[in-house]
Design a protein around this motif. Structure first.
Motif: not given
Length: 311
Positions: A149-161, A165-167, A239-245
């Motif tokens: 449920l949090a993949l989409v907002p999490l992706f955009f949050m990490v992208k704004r930061l 693709n960073t450790y 698996y799912i979190l690294p696949t997205v981020l």
């Protein structure tokens, strides 16, 4: 002089109930037979469970030493050539880089999870303040929140930061998603520690920070070790979190795939020219470290799980 009258039950009345059967009235032989049946059932179930767990692992390792023809001909056949070259080929095809990326992430994410989680659990367990229970249930509620449920907002949050693709981006996300279980487990463990030791440290003039790091945290070592093993297993197999981020954002962005991503990538790169022994060898390389870690610390894990339930 007449004899004293004795009180007797009226004739024709209801028969008094028989005395209750106590535990002492049960024959010891019956208890022993029940215990034998229970032991046979429990040991049989555990043996079946062990076979279901061990057999696929053994089959996976044996398949690494086979060829494609042997795997296609007989999946359960015995390897004809015990050549370790397949592991070096798997390592050179990218498993080595994926393994290194996973280790780099876990070296920082697991200790940081343990530090922040144990600090939060210690405060919630040992100090009474307004909103204590609300904060505790707020942490615990995170364990019931599906990650999907949090993949989409999490992706955009990490992208704004600017951390895609960073450790450091993956480390922070791992810490956030491992905190609920860590706080829940360590909260129960800190509540079992004796209060007299804490009060003695305070009377001796120790600060709250010193009391935590030098007194309470060493006493919670079994619990820390247990929850640390669970966090390591969970983050290693994520698996799912690294696949997205952890996807390259441009052509110049390097690939920082972790092991779970790398195994899927290795399978996709093979295409029609499949090399199943290399894929099995890669899975074996990813599996062996976690088996070694768990088997090395299984007694400490069991001690931590049982001590958290006793006061």
């Amino acid at each position: 002089m007449s004899a004293p009258l004795k009180e007797t039950a009226p004739t024709g009345g209801p028969t008094p109930p028989p005395p209750p059967v106590t535990e002492a009235a049960v024959r010891p032989g019956d208890r022993r037979s029940e215990g034998v049946v229970l032991n046979v059932f429990s040991h049989g179930f555990l043996a079946l469970w062990a076979v279901l767990i061990v057999l696929p692992l053994v089959w996976l390792v044996l398949s690494s030493f086979k060829t494609d023809a042997q795997i296609g001909g007989s999946a359960f056949g015995w390897p004809q050539n015990w050549d370790l070259d397949v592991f070096s080929r798997a390592w050179e095809k990218g498993i080595g880089d994926y393994f290194l990326n996973t280790v780099v992430v876990l070296v920082f994410s697991v200790p940081l999870t343990m530090l922040l989680g144990s600090m939060a659990a210690y405060v919630l367990a040992r100090y009474e303040f307004w909103g204590n229970r609300f904060l505790y249930y707020f942490f615990v509620a995170g364990a019931m929140f599906p990650v999907f449920l949090a993949l989409v907002p999490l992706f955009f949050m990490v992208k704004r930061l600017d951390m895609l693709n960073t450790y450091q981006g993956l480390i922070l996300v791992y810490v956030a998603y491992s905190m609920p279980f860590t706080v829940f487990f360590m909260h129960a463990f800190f509540r079992t520690l004796p209060t007299a030791v804490f009060e003695a440290a305070v009377l001796d003039g120790a600060s709250h920070t010193r009391t935590f790091f030098q007194v309470m945290l060493p006493m919670a070592k079994p619990g820390l070790l247990s929850v640390g093993i669970f966090n390591t297993l969970g983050q290693w197999n994520q698996y799912i979190l690294p696949t997205v981020l952890m996807q390259p954002q441009s052509g110049d962005d390097p690939e920082r795939y972790v092991l779970t991503q790398g195994l899927i990538q290795l399978q996709q790169q093979q295409g029609y020219a499949s090399d199943l022994p290399v894929l099995f060898a890669g899975v074996t390389i990813a599996m062996v470290p976690m088996l070694v870690v768990y088997l090395s610390f299984q007694r400490q894990v069991q001690a931590g799980l049982t001590s958290a339930t006793l006061k």
